[in-house]
Motif scaffolding. Structure first.
Motif, PDB file in Angstrom:
ATOM      1  N   SER A  52      14.789  23.326  24.246  1.00 47.28           N
ATOM      2  CA  SER A  52      16.104  23.839  24.640  1.00 47.28           C
ATOM      3  C   SER A  52      16.171  25.328  24.340  1.00 47.28           C
ATOM      4  O   SER A  52      15.632  25.792  23.338  1.00 47.28           O
ATOM      5  CB  SER A  52      17.196  23.120  23.845  1.00 47.28           C
ATOM      6  OG  SER A  52      18.449  23.747  24.058  1.00 47.28           O
ATOM      7  N   THR A  53      16.835  26.059  25.206  1.00 46.75           N
ATOM      8  CA  THR A  53      17.158  27.466  24.921  1.00 46.75           C
ATOM      9  C   THR A  53      18.674  27.577  24.759  1.00 46.75           C
ATOM     10  O   THR A  53      19.193  27.854  23.686  1.00 46.75           O
ATOM     11  CB  THR A  53      16.668  28.391  26.058  1.00 46.75           C
ATOM     12  OG1 THR A  53      15.252  28.309  26.103  1.00 46.75           O
ATOM     13  CG2 THR A  53      17.082  29.843  25.815  1.00 46.75           C
ATOM     14  N   THR A  55      21.324  25.291  24.955  1.00 48.81           N
ATOM     15  CA  THR A  55      22.132  24.348  24.178  1.00 48.81           C
ATOM     16  C   THR A  55      21.928  24.562  22.685  1.00 48.81           C
ATOM     17  O   THR A  55      22.895  24.624  21.915  1.00 48.81           O
ATOM     18  CB  THR A  55      21.778  22.897  24.580  1.00 48.81           C
ATOM     19  OG1 THR A  55      21.757  22.825  26.010  1.00 48.81           O
ATOM     20  CG2 THR A  55      22.784  21.911  24.033  1.00 48.81           C
ATOM     21  N   ARG A 104      19.536  16.233  20.440  1.00 44.71           N
ATOM     22  CA  ARG A 104      18.956  16.109  21.786  1.00 44.71           C
ATOM     23  C   ARG A 104      17.732  15.224  21.668  1.00 44.71           C
ATOM     24  O   ARG A 104      16.921  15.393  20.744  1.00 44.71           O
ATOM     25  CB  ARG A 104      18.559  17.474  22.354  1.00 44.71           C
ATOM     26  CG  ARG A 104      17.719  17.359  23.618  1.00 44.71           C
ATOM     27  CD  ARG A 104      17.514  18.661  24.329  1.00 44.71           C
ATOM     28  NE  ARG A 104      18.740  19.092  25.003  1.00 44.71           N
ATOM     29  CZ  ARG A 104      18.779  20.106  25.862  1.00 44.71           C
ATOM     30  NH1 ARG A 104      17.685  20.776  26.159  1.00 44.71           N
ATOM     31  NH2 ARG A 104      19.927  20.457  26.429  1.00 44.71           N
ATOM     32  N   HIS A 132      24.942  14.653  29.162  1.00 43.92           N
ATOM     33  CA  HIS A 132      24.875  15.987  28.533  1.00 43.92           C
ATOM     34  C   HIS A 132      26.328  16.492  28.540  1.00 43.92           C
ATOM     35  O   HIS A 132      26.705  17.352  29.341  1.00 43.92           O
ATOM     36  CB  HIS A 132      23.950  16.878  29.356  1.00 43.92           C
ATOM     37  CG  HIS A 132      23.559  18.172  28.690  1.00 43.92           C
ATOM     38  ND1 HIS A 132      24.126  18.622  27.508  1.00 43.92           N
ATOM     39  CD2 HIS A 132      22.647  19.123  29.046  1.00 43.92           C
ATOM     40  CE1 HIS A 132      23.570  19.790  27.196  1.00 43.92           C
ATOM     41  NE2 HIS A 132      22.678  20.110  28.104  1.00 43.92           N
ATOM     42  N   PRO A 259      22.778  24.975  35.680  1.00 41.86           N
ATOM     43  CA  PRO A 259      22.854  24.802  34.227  1.00 41.86           C
ATOM     44  C   PRO A 259      21.714  25.507  33.491  1.00 41.86           C
ATOM     45  O   PRO A 259      21.818  25.737  32.275  1.00 41.86           O
ATOM     46  CB  PRO A 259      22.729  23.279  34.050  1.00 41.86           C
ATOM     47  CG  PRO A 259      21.981  22.814  35.259  1.00 41.86           C
ATOM     48  CD  PRO A 259      22.407  23.731  36.368  1.00 41.86           C
TER      49      PRO A 259
HETATM   50  N1   CP Z   1      21.357  23.607  30.351  1.00 40.78           N
HETATM   51  C1   CP Z   1      20.613  23.269  29.297  1.00 40.78           C
HETATM   52  O1   CP Z   1      20.774  22.202  28.684  1.00 40.78           O
HETATM   53  O2   CP Z   1      19.660  24.206  28.968  1.00 40.78           O
HETATM   54  P1   CP Z   1      18.622  24.077  27.747  1.00 40.78           P
HETATM   55  O3   CP Z   1      17.703  22.925  28.077  1.00 40.78           O
HETATM   56  O4   CP Z   1      17.902  25.408  27.694  1.00 40.78           O
HETATM   57  O5   CP Z   1      19.405  23.794  26.490  1.00 40.78           O
END
Ligand code: CP
Length: 314
Positions: A52-53, A55, A104, A132, A259
């Motif tokens: 993830s970046t 979130t 997550r 999500h 997203p």
């Molecule tokens: N939109 C989203 O969940 O991005 P990340 O996977 O970078 O958290």
């Protein structure tokens, strides 16, 4: 609510409560008053078992801006690698008395299972292809701010619907708020039984985009395709990639959303993604911090109320 596990259990007034508070946090953030004390004295642990970046960064910033002690576990370096289970890991951290657990996980339902085992508020930061919720809430806030309302809009969600928890949470939320939803993508990337959600399904972008107010693009979730149908990128971009020509079928003031993470030249044209006259992708990221502040603030209020000693009447 004690947890935020999905959009499914939320009523329209719950959704509005999160968005109204998030709006306040967003405005405060813009005016430079980024910090508050709603989570002072509370401990927030982030457990991301998948990359993830946005979130992870926004949950961490949201907690810090509201005064929580925030710890982001490096799950790749944790004892999960030595065979410890998800539940044992969660119970270990639970023994350190966290108040908020942000999780997550690649398996649908894993976060719900974990929430049954711990005695703190759990926030789902994305579980498999299930939900999500904070993404759908930040998307809703972005739409409401751009369009001035969150009902009776024509909204197209395009691409890999079958593997997308973002699509699922958005379909539920936008449906609850009485919008008309069109799903556009190859039939192989549409989930079975999707008609039951009261949506219209198209496999032709030009037809599906006709007159819509909002165009939401999705990434091909290759990591969830289990070796099944994987379209060629060139062919996919030609038929389903959003560019200015296809967008011309939407309403003249239609907004473009994604997203993230996005794959430029696969599901969206890079120039269009950067065109601030149409694209609200950076606003989505900005609203992500505000929505996560609001969600944790509201859960913390509930947590404090439940923990407060009951007054004894004389
Ligand atoms: N939109 C989203 O969940 O991005 P990340 O996977 O970078 O958290």
């Amino acid at each position: 609510h004690s947890h935020l596990l999905g959009i499914e259990p939320l009523a329209p007034h719950d959704i509005r409560a999160v968005l109204d508070l998030a709006d306040t946090y967003a405005e405060r953030g813009r005016s430079g008053a980024k910090h508050g004390d709603a989570l002072a004295g509370l401990t927030q642990i982030n457990m991301f078992f998948e990359n993830s970046t946005r979130t992870q960064a926004s949950f961490e910033l949201a907690g810090k801006r509201l005064g929580a002690d925030v710890m982001s576990m490096a799950m790749q370096a944790s004892s999960i690698k030595k065979g410890e289970t998800l539940i044992d890991t969660a119970m270990t951290l639970n023994a350190m008395h966290p108040d908020l657990l942000v999780v997550r996980h690649p398996h649908s339902g894993a976060v719900d299972l974990l929430a049954q085992k711990v005695n703190c508020a759990v926030l789902n930061a994305g579980d498999g292809r299930h939900e999500h919720p904070t993404q759908a809430l930040l998307d809703a806030l972005t739409i409401r701010r751009a369009k001035g309302r969150l009902h009776r809009l024509n909204i197209a969600i395009c691409g890999d619907i079958a593997h997308s928890r973002v699509a699922r949470s958005n379909i539920i939320l936008l449906g609850k708020m009485e919008n008309r939803i069109r799903l556009i993508g190859p039939p192989t990337l549409m989930p079975a039984g999707i008609g039951e959600f009261g949506v219209e399904v198209y496999d032709d972008m030009q037809k599906g985009l006709e007159g819509v107010d909002v165009v939401m693009m999705l990434r091909l979730q290759r990591e969830r395709m289990d070796g099944g149908f994987i379209p060629s990128e060139r062919e996919y971009y030609h038929r389903y990639g959003l560019d200015a020509e296809k967008l011309a079928h939407a309403a003249p003031d239609a907004i473009v959303m994604h997203p993230g993470p996005m794959n430029r030249g696969v599901e969206i044209d890079g120039e269009l993604a950067d065109d601030i006259r149409r694209s609200v992708i950076q606003q989505q990221v900005e609203m992500g911090v505000a929505v996560r502040m609001a969600a944790m603030d509201l859960l913390a209020r509930n947590l404090r109320a439940r923990r407060a000693p009951q007054s004894v009447m004389a």
